[in-house]
Design a protein around this motif. Sequence first.
Motif, short mmCIF file in Angstrom:
data_model
loop_
_atom_site.label_atom_id
_atom_site.label_comp_id
_atom_site.label_asym_id
_atom_site.label_seq_id
_atom_site.Cartn_x
_atom_site.Cartn_y
_atom_site.Cartn_z
N GLU A 111 0.86 -1.18 0.00
CA GLU A 111 0.00 0.00 0.00
C GLU A 111 0.89 1.22 0.00
O GLU A 111 1.61 1.48 0.97
CB GLU A 111 -0.89 -0.03 1.24
N TYR A 112 0.90 1.93 -1.12
CA TYR A 112 1.77 3.09 -1.24
C TYR A 112 0.95 4.22 -1.81
O TYR A 112 0.41 4.11 -2.90
CB TYR A 112 2.96 2.78 -2.16
N GLY A 113 0.79 5.30 -1.05
CA GLY A 113 0.02 6.44 -1.54
C GLY A 113 -1.11 6.79 -0.60
O GLY A 113 -1.12 6.39 0.56
N PRO A 114 -2.09 7.54 -1.11
CA PRO A 114 -3.14 8.06 -0.24
C PRO A 114 -4.15 7.00 0.18
O PRO A 114 -4.41 6.05 -0.54
CB PRO A 114 -3.81 9.13 -1.09
N ALA A 115 -4.72 7.17 1.36
CA ALA A 115 -5.81 6.33 1.86
C ALA A 115 -6.68 7.24 2.72
O ALA A 115 -6.24 8.32 3.13
CB ALA A 115 -5.25 5.19 2.69
N HIS A 132 -12.42 12.21 8.72
CA HIS A 132 -12.03 11.29 7.63
C HIS A 132 -11.00 11.94 6.73
O HIS A 132 -11.29 12.30 5.61
CB HIS A 132 -13.27 10.88 6.83
N SER A 133 -9.82 12.09 7.22
CA SER A 133 -8.84 12.83 6.44
C SER A 133 -8.04 11.89 5.55
O SER A 133 -8.04 10.67 5.72
CB SER A 133 -7.91 13.60 7.37
N ARG A 134 -7.29 12.50 4.62
CA ARG A 134 -6.42 11.71 3.75
C ARG A 134 -5.10 11.46 4.48
O ARG A 134 -4.54 12.37 5.09
CB ARG A 134 -6.17 12.48 2.46
N VAL A 135 -4.65 10.24 4.44
CA VAL A 135 -3.35 9.92 5.06
C VAL A 135 -2.46 9.23 4.03
O VAL A 135 -2.95 8.71 3.02
CB VAL A 135 -3.52 9.00 6.29
N TRP A 136 -1.17 9.24 4.30
CA TRP A 136 -0.21 8.70 3.35
C TRP A 136 0.34 7.37 3.85
O TRP A 136 0.82 7.28 4.97
CB TRP A 136 0.93 9.71 3.17
N MET A 137 0.23 6.36 2.99
CA MET A 137 0.67 5.01 3.36
C MET A 137 1.93 4.63 2.60
O MET A 137 2.09 5.04 1.44
CB MET A 137 -0.41 3.99 2.98
N SER A 138 2.77 3.84 3.21
CA SER A 138 3.96 3.35 2.52
C SER A 138 4.44 2.08 3.22
O SER A 138 5.35 2.11 4.02
CB SER A 138 5.04 4.44 2.56
N HIS A 139 3.72 0.98 2.94
CA HIS A 139 4.11 -0.27 3.63
C HIS A 139 3.74 -1.50 2.83
O HIS A 139 2.87 -1.46 1.97
CB HIS A 139 3.45 -0.33 5.02
N GLN A 175 -0.48 3.15 11.16
CA GLN A 175 0.15 2.55 9.99
C GLN A 175 0.63 3.61 8.99
O GLN A 175 1.54 3.39 8.23
CB GLN A 175 -0.83 1.57 9.33
N PHE A 176 -0.01 4.79 9.02
CA PHE A 176 0.32 5.82 8.01
C PHE A 176 1.41 6.75 8.54
O PHE A 176 1.83 6.66 9.70
CB PHE A 176 -0.93 6.61 7.64
N THR A 181 3.51 15.85 4.30
CA THR A 181 2.43 16.83 4.11
C THR A 181 1.24 16.23 3.37
O THR A 181 0.14 16.76 3.44
CB THR A 181 2.94 18.07 3.35
N HIS A 182 1.44 15.09 2.67
CA HIS A 182 0.31 14.43 1.99
C HIS A 182 -0.73 13.93 3.01
O HIS A 182 -1.87 13.72 2.64
CB HIS A 182 0.78 13.24 1.16
N SER A 183 -0.33 13.72 4.25
CA SER A 183 -1.30 13.37 5.29
C SER A 183 -1.87 14.69 5.79
O SER A 183 -1.23 15.41 6.54
CB SER A 183 -0.64 12.62 6.45
N THR A 184 -3.10 15.01 5.33
CA THR A 184 -3.58 16.39 5.50
C THR A 184 -3.69 16.84 6.96
O THR A 184 -3.51 18.00 7.25
CB THR A 184 -4.94 16.59 4.78
N GLN A 185 -4.04 15.90 7.86
CA GLN A 185 -4.16 16.32 9.26
C GLN A 185 -3.04 15.71 10.11
O GLN A 185 -3.15 15.60 11.33
CB GLN A 185 -5.53 15.92 9.81
N GLY A 186 -1.95 15.35 9.44
CA GLY A 186 -0.84 14.70 10.14
C GLY A 186 -0.24 15.54 11.24
O GLY A 186 0.12 15.04 12.31
N LYS A 187 -0.15 16.82 10.97
CA LYS A 187 0.46 17.70 11.97
C LYS A 187 -0.43 17.81 13.21
O LYS A 187 0.07 17.85 14.34
CB LYS A 187 0.68 19.08 11.35
N THR A 188 -1.76 17.80 12.99
CA THR A 188 -2.69 17.83 14.12
C THR A 188 -2.46 16.60 15.00
O THR A 188 -2.40 16.69 16.22
CB THR A 188 -4.15 17.84 13.61
#
Length: 526
Positions: A111-115, A132-139, A175-176, A181-188
């Motif tokens: 799984e690589y990319g947005p989820a 329900h935000s967009r998160v970035w996966m790479s695994h 997991q994400f 920055t592709h994880s839109t609420q990652g900083k939160t």
Amino acid sequence: MSSTVEQVSSVFDTILVLDFGSQYSHLITRRLREFNVYAEMLPCTQKIAELGWKPAGVILSGGPYSVYAEDAPHVDLDVFELDVPILGICYGMQELAWLNGKQVARGEKREYGPATLNVEVASSPLFKGMDHSRVWMSHGDKLHGLPTGFEVIATSDNSPYCGVAHKEKPIYGIQFHPEVTHSTQGKTLLKNFAVDICKANQNWTMENFIDTEIKRIRDLVGPTAEVIGAVSGGVDSTVAAKLMTEAIGERFHAILVDNGVLRLNEAANVKKTLGEGLGINLTVIDAADEFLDKLKGVTDPEKKRKIIGNTFIHVFEREAARIQPKGGDEIEFLLQGTLYPDVIESISFKGPSQTIKTHHNVGGLLEDMKLKLIEPLRELFKDEVRHLGELLGISHELVWRHPFPGPGIAIRVLGEVTREQVAIARKADHIYIEEIRKAGLYNKISQAFACLLPVKSVGVMGDQRTYEQVIALRAIETTDFMTADWFPFEHEFLKKVASRIVNEVDGVARVTYDITSKPPATVEWE
Ligand SMILES: Nc1ncnc2c1ncn2[C@@H]1O[C@H](COP(=O)(O)OP(=O)(O)OP(=O)(O)O)[C@@H](O)[C@H]1O
Ligand SMILES: O=c1[nH]c(=O)c2[nH+]cn([C@@H]3O[C@H](COP(=O)(O)O)[C@@H](O)[C@H]3O)c2[nH]1
Ligand SMILES: NC(=O)CC[C@H](N)C(=O)O
Ligand SMILES: [Mg+2]
């Protein structure tokens, strides 16, 4: 460093990031600092007993390994004895799962990319203010069951265990990658973890850093010792020198070596801005002849770098010895402008990468000189150094200067370095940078310079045949200088620069623009 002197990590609440080798690990540290929580990254192999300070929380990063592999890296179990909140990201979460039931295996599909993140337990403090935000996966691996003692707090289409939390302790896994920055609420999410869950103070500001750092330098140096430092007029050494001057005044001796391959009027300009403008106790040493004599007949790029590096050391040692008797006290310390990215590189548990070119400048001084090292910028990223510089009253123009390499124009004159060749390259570079500034482009470009090529080409000027050399212009955009792309100038701009250089610089008949990215090229031509 003396044990009586407090480290930054004991003064500021610190989140410890344990690095399992992900290409994103340093971004975790960056993001936390962006909301003023201090974070430090150490290799995942760090022994907790040897840490010497207590973190406010720990983040286990992602990594390229599979936790179930025989040679996979594992965290020191003492991390769980610290009794502080823990967040595992990707590999970090798989590590938590491996240690609590071993339910990790290869997934059916990578799984690589947005989820889309589905928050299942909205009351979890980790997800405060998130939906329900967009998160970035790479695994490629995934959890195949709940770790013992944990519950699911989030899912995604492909990951039923996208977020897990321990039922009693503040231990979380995701997991994400919230740090990209592709994880839109990652900083939160990172803020929820660091500020709400770890209760870390948001006091990491350059204003606070100045105060604690000046105190730290004074404690370290004591009331009488003297400090020397090589200062180039570049951003890092200037900021470090200004900080030293604030801390110990005239007891800091800055030395600028004019190696004969500096930019046009550089030594005089640095003397003026640093010496007169910023009150730094600066000595300019004119060693141009010494450097240029040693470079005679040398064309190999690595040889040039080594000669310049070694000559720097000679000149510097000679000057240090000359300064020494003056104050009565022996010089005890050497200032270096090491930044955090250099530290990160040297502590990576992946081992050193291949040497593409030698970037040492005056770094080889230490062993023979028996000086103790002071590195006030060791914890800072470049943008933090720039901010610090502005707070210390260094002009915006200096703080935003393009980097300039220690071997200077010697690696921008391809082939043999002579006074005449340096003069041509220097003049062309000056015109180029002047036009870049006039066009308002200087701050949009990360680095720009002119190179003089050792080839001649035919031209015609005023009905006369010319047979002269070629100038190659380079301008790049980059955030970290590890990768870079060439800058898309307007054609009119290039036309103007080319015309000025051919008309004003004797010895140049042709100008080209370098349109190669890094990789495969490097920034400098040598
Ligand atoms: N001409 C010089 N005289 C004295 N020291 C120098 C000279 N050139 C380089 N150095 C030393 O080498 C170090 C590394 O150079 P580097 O170019 O990476 O940093 P900088 O010049 O301080 O900043 P910048 O990255 O903005 O150029 C400098 O911090 C300085 O200590
Ligand atoms: O202080 C320095 N001493 C050096 O020997 C040196 N060589 C390259 N550079 C600078 O490093 C960045 C990346 O350059 P390269 O892609 O050419 O390696 C660019 O910013 C280069 O200008 C140097 N800086
Ligand atoms: N980005 C990561 O941390 C990847 C973790 C692990 N190597 C996987 O493929 O699942
Ligand atoms: Mg420099």
